[in-house]
Design a protein around this motif. Structure first.
Motif, PDB file in Angstrom:
ATOM      1  N   ASP A  88       0.557  -1.485  -0.045  1.00  0.00           N
ATOM      2  CA  ASP A  88       0.056   0.153   0.547  1.00  0.00           C
ATOM      3  C   ASP A  88       1.211   1.434   0.487  1.00  0.00           C
ATOM      4  OD1 ASP A  88      -2.983  -1.204   0.273  1.00  0.00           O
ATOM      5  OD2 ASP A  88      -1.485  -2.537   2.330  1.00  0.00           O
ATOM      6  N   VAL A  89       2.093   0.834   0.504  1.00  0.00           N
ATOM      7  CA  VAL A  89       2.661   2.397   0.745  1.00  0.00           C
ATOM      8  C   VAL A  89       4.147   1.737   0.938  1.00  0.00           C
ATOM      9  CG1 VAL A  89       2.336   2.533   3.318  1.00  0.00           C
ATOM     10  CG2 VAL A  89       3.253   4.563   2.521  1.00  0.00           C
ATOM     11  N   MET A  90       4.929   3.192   0.563  1.00  0.00           N
ATOM     12  CA  MET A  90       7.080   2.357   1.096  1.00  0.00           C
ATOM     13  C   MET A  90       7.725   3.548   1.327  1.00  0.00           C
ATOM     14  SD  MET A  90       9.838   2.125  -2.028  1.00  0.00           S
ATOM     15  CE  MET A  90       9.636   0.690  -2.941  1.00  0.00           C
ATOM     16  N   MET A  91       7.997   3.098   2.792  1.00  0.00           N
ATOM     17  CA  MET A  91       8.498   4.075   3.531  1.00  0.00           C
ATOM     18  C   MET A  91       9.799   3.781   3.381  1.00  0.00           C
ATOM     19  SD  MET A  91       8.074   5.751   6.261  1.00  0.00           S
ATOM     20  CE  MET A  91       6.431   4.970   6.944  1.00  0.00           C
ATOM     21  N   VAL A  92      10.773   5.450   3.340  1.00  0.00           N
ATOM     22  CA  VAL A  92      12.242   5.203   2.290  1.00  0.00           C
ATOM     23  C   VAL A  92      12.901   5.520   3.728  1.00  0.00           C
ATOM     24  CG1 VAL A  92      13.020   5.264   0.543  1.00  0.00           C
ATOM     25  CG2 VAL A  92      11.237   5.116  -0.074  1.00  0.00           C
ATOM     26  N   ALA A  93      14.014   4.803   4.090  1.00  0.00           N
ATOM     27  CA  ALA A  93      14.962   6.023   5.252  1.00  0.00           C
ATOM     28  C   ALA A  93      16.451   5.922   4.710  1.00  0.00           C
ATOM     29  CB  ALA A  93      14.728   5.198   6.377  1.00  0.00           C
ATOM     30  N   ALA A  94      17.372   6.015   3.767  1.00  0.00           N
ATOM     31  CA  ALA A  94      18.543   6.489   3.623  1.00  0.00           C
ATOM     32  C   ALA A  94      18.755   5.067   2.965  1.00  0.00           C
ATOM     33  CB  ALA A  94      19.414   6.642   4.817  1.00  0.00           C
ATOM     34  N   TYR A  95      18.298   5.194   1.720  1.00  0.00           N
ATOM     35  CA  TYR A  95      18.360   3.733   0.981  1.00  0.00           C
ATOM     36  C   TYR A  95      20.025   4.146   0.431  1.00  0.00           C
ATOM     37  CZ  TYR A  95      16.668   0.928  -2.909  1.00  0.00           C
ATOM     38  OH  TYR A  95      16.482  -0.430  -3.870  1.00  0.00           O
ATOM     39  N   ASN A 113       9.246   9.572   3.233  1.00  0.00           N
ATOM     40  CA  ASN A 113      10.406   9.360   3.095  1.00  0.00           C
ATOM     41  C   ASN A 113      10.978   9.754   4.976  1.00  0.00           C
ATOM     42  OD1 ASN A 113      13.554  11.562   2.931  1.00  0.00           O
ATOM     43  ND2 ASN A 113      13.456   9.264   2.099  1.00  0.00           N
ATOM     44  N   ILE A 114      11.984   8.773   5.598  1.00  0.00           N
ATOM     45  CA  ILE A 114      12.271   9.709   6.776  1.00  0.00           C
ATOM     46  C   ILE A 114      13.900  10.275   6.225  1.00  0.00           C
ATOM     47  CG2 ILE A 114      12.687   9.403   9.287  1.00  0.00           C
ATOM     48  CD1 ILE A 114      12.117   5.834   8.547  1.00  0.00           C
ATOM     49  N   HIS A 115      13.343  11.666   6.843  1.00  0.00           N
ATOM     50  CA  HIS A 115      14.477  12.484   6.383  1.00  0.00           C
ATOM     51  C   HIS A 115      14.850  12.847   8.118  1.00  0.00           C
ATOM     52  CE1 HIS A 115      17.822  15.030   3.523  1.00  0.00           C
ATOM     53  NE2 HIS A 115      16.914  16.270   4.481  1.00  0.00           N
ATOM     54  N   ALA A 116      16.564  13.309   7.869  1.00  0.00           N
ATOM     55  CA  ALA A 116      16.757  13.526   8.808  1.00  0.00           C
ATOM     56  C   ALA A 116      17.339  15.288   8.787  1.00  0.00           C
ATOM     57  CB  ALA A 116      18.120  12.954   9.534  1.00  0.00           C
ATOM     58  N   SER A 117      16.107  16.202   8.756  1.00  0.00           N
ATOM     59  CA  SER A 117      16.663  17.619   8.649  1.00  0.00           C
ATOM     60  C   SER A 117      15.116  17.857   9.495  1.00  0.00           C
ATOM     61  CB  SER A 117      17.109  18.289   8.050  1.00  0.00           C
ATOM     62  OG  SER A 117      16.232  18.278   6.915  1.00  0.00           O
ATOM     63  N   LEU A 118      14.877  19.305   8.974  1.00  0.00           N
ATOM     64  CA  LEU A 118      13.878  20.204   9.160  1.00  0.00           C
ATOM     65  C   LEU A 118      14.008  20.596   7.530  1.00  0.00           C
ATOM     66  CD1 LEU A 118      14.085  21.980  12.708  1.00  0.00           C
ATOM     67  CD2 LEU A 118      12.132  20.288  12.446  1.00  0.00           C
TER      68      LEU A 118
END
Length: 320
Positions: A88-95, A113-118
C-alpha cells in the motif's frame, strides 16, 4: 497495511525494526547490494538486509531502479518484486538510490521518506553532518511525501531535536534514528485512517547538505577554533578530521575552542599538558583532547603524548 521498505544503513535499520515491532506487514525490503568491508574486504550485507533476513522478510538488491539506465535487468527485477509485493505504501530511509517515477506510482499511498533534518533546511545526502558543521542549534526529522525532486516533497510530520554542544554525527545520528522510527510508525498509523495532512515546504530557507568527501577531512588551521571544533564533531565517526604532524598523519577527534588574545601562526603548538595540546588557529586556540596516530587507536591526550611527544613551537598541518 502492507508496507514495502527501502533503506540501507543503520539509520534505516532502526526504522525497519520499529515498523516490524509495530506489527506492520512488510512483504519486501529494498536495500543496496552487498559491499566489501573490513580488512579482508569481504562482501558484507547492509544492516537493513541483516535485519530483514533475520526476520524472514524478502529482500531485493537492484543496483539501479531506472528501467532505461545502466542496469535495466536489475531495475526490471526490482519492478517485478515491487509489483508482487502489492504494498500500500513504501517507507524510505537512507536508501541511497534515486527512485524513478514508476516507483513513486507503484504504491497506492506512494513513498514516504524519513529525512534527518527540518526541511527545507539541509536537503540532500548529509544533513546530520552539515547541521553540526554549520553550528545549528537544532535539527529534527521530517516525514515527507516523496516526489521526483531532491527532498522537495510535501511534509507530513515534523519533530524538532536540540543539537547538544558535544554532539558528534554519531551521537546525533543515533538519537535521530530512534525519532525517525517513531515518526514512521505514527505516520503509517495516521495514513491507515486517512489522517495524514500534506504541507508544502517553505520556499525560503532551502540549503543543501552535500555528500561528505574524504578530502574535506583536512584541517585548515587558518579557520577559527570554533569552526574547526564543529567540523571535528561533524566528521566523527567518518571521515574524521586529519592533519599532518611532521611526517605523520594524525586524526583529531575531540577538542575545545579556547579564547586567546594573541596567538602565533595557525597550526603552531602554544602549550602542551595532560589536559590538552593547545594549537593556534586563525581565531583563538584549539585544545586537542583526543587524537589518533595512523594505525593506532583513539587516545586521550595524556596517553597520546606518551607515544608521540609534542612540544610548544612545533607545527600541525605541515610535513617535516
Amino acid at each position: 497495511m502492507r508496507v514495502a521498505f527501502a533503506g540501507t544503513p543503520e539509520f534505516a535499520r532502526v526504522a525497519l525494526e520499529r515498523l516490524h515491532a509495530a506489527g506492520f506487514d512488510i512483504p519486501l525490503v529494498l536495500t543496496q547490494p552487498d559491499r566489501p568491508a573490513g580488512r579482508g574486504m569481504k562482501l558484507q550485507p547492509s544492516p537493513v538486509k541483516q535485519f530483514a533476513q533475520a526476520h524472514g522478510i524478502a529482500v531485493a538488491q537492484p543496483r539501479s531502479l531506472r528501467l532505461d539506465g545502466k542496469y535495466p535487468d536489475d531495475a526490471q527485477a526490482g519492478r517485478e518484486a515491487l509489483l508482487a509485493a502489492r504494498a500500500d505504501v513504501m517507507m524510505v530511509a537512507a536508501y541511497g538510490l534515486i527512485l524513478p517515477q514508476w516507483v513513486l506510482d507503484t504504491q497506492r499511498l506512494g513513498c514516504l521518506n524519513i529525512h534527518a533534518s527540518l526541511l527545507p533546511r539541509w536537503r540532500g545526502a548529509a544533513p546530520i553532518h552539515r547541521a553540526i558543521e554549520a553550528g545549528d542549534a537544532e535539527t529534527g526529522i521530517t516525514l515527507m511525501q516523496m516526489d521526483a525532486g531532491l527532498d522537495t516533497g510535501d511534509m507530513l510530520l515534523t519533530e524538532r531535536m536540540a543539537i547538544r554542544p558535544d554532539d558528534t554525527t554519531g551521537s546525533l545520528h543515533d538519537r535521530l534514528a530512534v525519532l525517525g522510527g517513531r515518526l514512521a510508525v505514527e505516520a503509517l498509523e495516521m495514513a491507515a485512517c486517512g489522517g495524514l495532512v500534506r504541507t508544502p515546504q517553505p520556499a525560503e530557507g532551502i540549503t543543501y547538505a552535500h555528500k561528505i568527501e574524504k578530502a574535506q577531512a583536512q584541517v585548515d588551521w587558518s579557520q577559527p577554533a570554533a569552526v574547526i571544533e564543529r567540523r571535528m564533531r561533524a566528521f566523527d565517526p567518518f571521515p574524521g578530521a586529519s592533519t599532518a604532524f611532521g611526517d605523520e598523519a594524525i586524526k583529531l577527534w575531540r577538542a575545545q575552542a579556547v579564547r586567546a588574545d594573541a596567538t602565533p601562526a595557525p597550526g603552531t603548538v602554544v602549550a602542551v599538558g595532560n589536559d590538552g595540546i593547545d594549537v593556534a588557529t586563525g581565531e583563538g586556540v584549539l585544545r586537542l583532547v583526543e587524537l589518533q596516530r595512523a594505525g593506532g587507536r583513539r587516545l586521550p591526550v595524556a596517553d597520546f603524548l606518551r607515544g608521540l611527544p609534542v612540544a610548544a613551537g612545533q607545527r600541525f598541518g605541515a610535513a617535516a
